[in-house]
Design a protein around this motif. Structure first.
Motif, mmCIF file in Angstrom:
data_model
loop_
_atom_site.group_PDB
_atom_site.id
_atom_site.type_symbol
_atom_site.label_atom_id
_atom_site.label_comp_id
_atom_site.label_asym_id
_atom_site.label_seq_id
_atom_site.Cartn_x
_atom_site.Cartn_y
_atom_site.Cartn_z
ATOM 1 N N ASP A 212 0.688 -1.460 0.091
ATOM 2 C CA ASP A 212 -0.092 0.005 -0.090
ATOM 3 C C ASP A 212 0.946 1.346 -0.192
ATOM 4 O O ASP A 212 0.533 2.343 -0.729
ATOM 5 N N ALA A 213 1.923 1.163 0.725
ATOM 6 C CA ALA A 213 2.863 2.355 0.898
ATOM 7 C C ALA A 213 3.438 2.743 -0.384
ATOM 8 O O ALA A 213 3.710 3.654 -0.900
ATOM 9 N N LEU A 214 3.906 1.375 -0.767
ATOM 10 C CA LEU A 214 5.149 1.454 -1.919
ATOM 11 C C LEU A 214 4.455 2.088 -3.158
ATOM 12 O O LEU A 214 5.109 2.366 -4.121
ATOM 13 N N THR A 215 3.069 1.606 -3.220
ATOM 14 C CA THR A 215 2.344 2.263 -4.754
ATOM 15 C C THR A 215 1.963 3.460 -4.491
ATOM 16 O O THR A 215 1.258 3.990 -5.551
ATOM 17 N N GLY A 216 2.190 4.108 -3.587
ATOM 18 C CA GLY A 216 1.778 5.629 -3.280
ATOM 19 C C GLY A 216 2.869 6.541 -2.993
ATOM 20 O O GLY A 216 4.031 6.348 -3.270
ATOM 21 N N LYS A 217 2.435 7.671 -2.548
ATOM 22 C CA LYS A 217 3.415 8.618 -2.042
ATOM 23 C C LYS A 217 4.023 8.590 -0.414
ATOM 24 O O LYS A 217 4.626 9.342 -0.121
ATOM 25 N N LEU A 218 3.547 7.494 -0.128
ATOM 26 C CA LEU A 218 3.900 7.302 1.512
ATOM 27 C C LEU A 218 5.158 6.889 1.521
ATOM 28 O O LEU A 218 5.797 5.858 1.127
ATOM 29 N N PRO A 219 5.814 7.491 2.902
ATOM 30 C CA PRO A 219 7.221 6.680 3.154
ATOM 31 C C PRO A 219 7.401 5.330 3.329
ATOM 32 O O PRO A 219 6.267 5.052 4.451
ATOM 33 N N VAL A 220 8.103 4.531 3.553
ATOM 34 C CA VAL A 220 8.234 3.296 3.759
ATOM 35 C C VAL A 220 9.610 3.188 4.663
ATOM 36 O O VAL A 220 10.759 3.221 4.067
ATOM 37 N N TYR A 221 9.515 2.955 5.763
ATOM 38 C CA TYR A 221 10.616 2.691 6.575
ATOM 39 C C TYR A 221 10.440 1.442 7.490
ATOM 40 O O TYR A 221 9.557 1.413 8.351
ATOM 41 N N PRO A 222 11.058 0.392 7.086
ATOM 42 C CA PRO A 222 10.672 -0.970 7.683
ATOM 43 C C PRO A 222 11.157 -1.475 8.978
ATOM 44 O O PRO A 222 10.887 -2.523 9.371
#
Length: 823
Positions: A654-664
């Motif tokens: 969900d995050a990766l396909t949008g503008k949202l930051p991904v910090y795992p």
């Protein structure tokens, strides 16, 4: 400093009976050169026949350039070259911008937009002559009205970029869940306004560059201390108008700090390279002095004004959050990316809140441009969030500790998907919070402790108020480059993306066996003192069953290395340790194959053990040196790319396909700084700082401690001392270290560090990022304790830094006289 035992919360059981260097406080290989003065920084590099550059900088925050008269400069006998903005427009390209539509040249052309902006470059035989000649350049300006306040800039009364037509070039609102309904249904809506002042990294080593144009090959060699030199090298080669293979950026192994701020020093790299090209290949050197660094070095961090609302019910449940803020961008939007979106990675901090609104406006002002800084916009968000939490607790009449404890995310919900689609990988926030409460109670709220009730009462009689209030904060770790690209993608295109479009640059590591059997490894990014070489040596030594002394680690320049994200965003411990493990396994597989060839055996009959391979039946053995002697490089050299942990997991779709930051990774810290307020002067002293930190597997505890201490020092500076103030007319007020107050040994408190380890389930080694901790959680923690100290006066820390004069003003407004309390 004292330190308690480390507690392992997750599975940290060693996987081998052999003693592991990973997890040990192996001394940093970098430190010998640093401590003995053998380290070589940019300032130590001066090739033969080198010339030196100085810059003519604007004295006005906002002015139109009518004329740049360089005739007297050219008449100086030591003058080799003068470059103006018009020269650059004829021969080179503008610098890449952080937002589309903006055009900024390495030297100002038609207008200057902040005090300190470079207008002309002077090259001479030495720096002293260059500066003297710079004084002979006459720039005629038409002064224009300056805009120094971001909130006022939003009215567009004086537009800074006429071609853009507004001082607010970008804004956006995100809504997660149903915040409107949450606020309508809540028993209470608590509102607050908070300001976060302009600070920055102020590294010991300022920006520097030595550039040389190669006339024979029509290429450039540039030694510089730029950060992320394999990611942002396009800022240099695009500006020069050359392909990447023609512009070699080399960052030395020793760099005296950056904290993100040296990502944006490409202007200096370009100008020195241009000067060398104009001078037919003579090397040109530039090293920023301290005033330049503080005033106009393009190194200031974000400055924000917040309006925050919290929806809470009578029972103490937080049901909604709404954050609105203006981010003061300074004069130009800086490449590569702004800092307003990363807070989405920790949108609700450690609290369980499902319905959230988040809105920002980017405002342009006549101030030094904004660049990255440790925490990348998260510290101010956590500060504003914690302030509204304290205000809500007051309105409900609840103890702030109980209020916080009630709303923490429970451990059984880990991994936890926050509303903005980032995921907290692991951790027990309530346990950490309770532990720091217990530690302070057991150590300090007892007879003789700093918070012994009798001592607290006595100090109050003397005019001082002591308090501590625990809080907990999440540090998002391991950003990926794809997010940087997504932020620069227009919104229509972004909506059409799917997971197949996502690209995450892995961490590259390569290594080879030397003829003597030792190992040489090469890191594809740069370091600013973090200890990367030590971590790689530890991990590779374990993987190949050697000692760290058997492994030498160096760095690749921008042409040799693949494009990388590199050193930023609490990333490298996770990515480098994963790459080291992978490279070690790959080399062992190769060496077993080589051994099988040499033994005339099947690969399955060959094992790798203690720096060599053996035939399991014949016991024939070949050491690494012997294997290297029998190989032409096919088996004894390898490269490995460790994939970004989020890019291989569906949970982040969900995050990766949008503008949202991904910090795992979600490292976190529970803090309880004990502070004392002098109610006569407003001065705040931190008597002791208790902190319980969890960054997953600690690869090298000594390095983790160093990161925590350094981060907390910066957090203390941000909370209480540091600020790049500006006058109403846009003139900077802190251009020396007399004006910009950094924390030092005189005002650093005792740090009581405690650790626990909850390994990340998403990373190869269980490590989480920890490079930004302390700076992320320190300011909010200090402000929270300050709120508790001043609660009886109804004061909430509405501005950071909480300098003495601000705290004194708050007290005065609350009716506390100059004699203070208790007198």
């Amino acid at each position: 400093m004292s330190r308690a035992e480390t507690e392992s919360v997750g599975d940290a059981t060693p996987t081998s009976e052999r003693e592991s260097y990973t997890g040990q406080s192996v001394k940093r290989v970098e430190d010998y050169d640093i401590l003995t003065g053998r380290a070589e920084y940019i300032h130590d590099i001066t090739p033969p026949d080198c010339l030196h550059m100085a810059l003519v900088r604007s004295v006005h925050p906002h002015a139109r350039i009518e004329e740049v008269d360089v005739s007297r400069a050219l008449d100086h006998p030591d003058c080799e070259l003068v470059i103006t903005g018009e020269d650059l427009k004829a021969d080179y390209n503008p610098m890449p911008s952080g937002l589309p539509g903006f055009e900024e040249w390495s030297l100002a052309t038609d207008k200057v937009l902040y005090s300190g902006e470079p207008v002309a470059a002077i090259v001479a035989s030495d720096r002293y002559a260059a500066e003297d000649i710079a004084d002979r350049v006459v720039v005629n300006y038409e002064k224009l009205d300056a805009v120094a306040d971001a909130m006022e800039a939003r009215t567009d009364e004086h537009v800074i970029h006429e071609d853009i037509g507004t001082n607010v070039p970008d804004s956006e609102r995100f809504e997660f869940g149903d915040p409107q309904t949450a606020f309508e249904a809540a028993d209470h809506v608590v509102e607050g306004e908070y300001s976060w002042g302009r600070i920055s990294g102020v590294p010991l080593e300022t920006a520097g560059v030595v550039a040389q144009y190669d006339t024979e090959n029509d290429s450039f060699d540039i030694d510089c201390n730029i950060q992320l030199h394999t990611l942002v090298d396009d800022t240099v080669y695009d500006t020069l108008g050359y392909p990447p293979e023609k512009v070699r950026l080399n960052v030395p192994a020793d760099v005296g700090g950056s904290y993100g701020t040296k990502i944006a020093i490409h202007r200096y790299c370009c100008l020195a390279a241009m000067a060398s090209q104009y001078l037919d290949g003579r090397p040109v050197k530039f090293v920023e002095d301290r005033v330049e660094n503080l005033q106009g070095g393009d190194m200031h961090s974000s400055e924000r004004d917040y309006k925050v609302k919290l929806a809470v019910d009578d029972d103490g449940t937080i049901s909604g959050l709404d954050v609105w803020f203006v981010d003061d961008f300074g004069a130009y939007p800086r490449y590569p990316v702004n800092q307003v979106l990363k807070p989405l990675a920790v949108l609700t901090n450690a609290y369980h809140i499902e319905d959230v609104g988040y809105e920002y406006e980017l405002a342009l002002t006549n101030k030094t441009c904004q660049t990255a800084y440790r925490g990348f916009g998260v510290p101010s968000h956590l500060y504003a969030l914690e302030m509204i939490v304290d205000e809500a607790a007051r309105e409900l009449g609840m103890d702030p500790t109980a209020f916080r404890r009630q709303n923490l995310i429970p451990p059984e919900e880990m991994p936890y998907l926050i509303p903005s689609k980032n995921i907290y990988d692991s951790g027990d926030f309530p346990a950490a919070f309770d532990r720091i409460v217990d530690i302070v109670d057991e150590e300090e709220r007892v007879e003789g402790g700093l918070l012994d009730p009798e001592v607290v009462d006595q100090r109050r009689e003397e005019g001082y108020i002591r308090a501590a209030s625990p809080s907990i904060h999440v540090e998002p770790g391991v950003s990926g480059s794809d997010w940087t690209d997504r932020q620069r993608t227009d919104r229509d295109t972004l909506e059409a993306r799917d997971r197949d479009d996502v690209e995450e640059l892995p961490e590259h590591l390569r290594g080879s066996i030397r003829p003597d059997g030792s190992v040489e490894a090469f890191i594809a990014t740069d370091s600013q003192g973090q200890g990367h070489r030590t971590i790689v040596a530890q991990l590779l030594a374990d993987a190949l069953e050697l000692t760290p002394d058997d492994v030498e680690v160096s760095y690749l320049d921008s042409v040799e290395a693949p494009t990388e994200y590199g050193t930023a965003a609490s990333r490298m411990a996770v990515m480098l340790s994963g790459a080291s493990e992978g490279l070690g396994e790959l080399l062992k597989t190769n060496l077993r194959e080589l051994g099988a060839r040499e033994f005339d055996a099947e690969v399955e009959d060959v094992v790798y053990r203690e720096g060599g391979v053996e035939h399991v039946e014949t016991r024939e053995r070949l050491t690494l040196a012997e294997l290297r002697d029998r190989d032409d490089g096919e088996y004894t050299a390898a490269a490995y790319d460790y994939q970004h942990p989020a890019s291989v997991r569906e949970e982040f779709d969900d995050a990766l396909t949008g503008k949202l930051p991904v910090y795992p990774t979600a490292a976190f810290a529970a803090n309880a700084p004990i502070i004392e307020v002098d109610t006569r002067t407003g001065q705040v002293e931190i008597l002791k700082f208790y902190t319980l930190r969890d960054c997953g597997t600690r690869l090298n505890p000594m390095i983790v401690d160093g990161q925590a201490m350094g981060g907390l020092a910066q957090g203390i500076g941000a909370a209480l001392y540091e600020e790049f103030g500006y006058a109403d007319d846009g003139q900077p007020q802190a251009i020396t270290l007399f004006d910009y107050l950094l924390p030092s040994v005189k005002n650093m408190p005792d740090l009581e560090l405690y650790h626990q380890e909850t390994p990340s389930p998403y990373t190869a080694t269980g490590a989480k990022g920890t490079g930004e901790g302390g700076m992320i959680d320190g300011p909010a923690a200090i402000a929270t304790s300050l709120n508790t100290a001043l609660a009886e006066f109804g004061i909430v820390t509405d501005t950071i830094p909480a300098t003495g004069h601000r705290v004194r003003r708050w007290l005065r407004d609350a009716g506390v006289g100059t004699e203070g309390v208790g007198r």
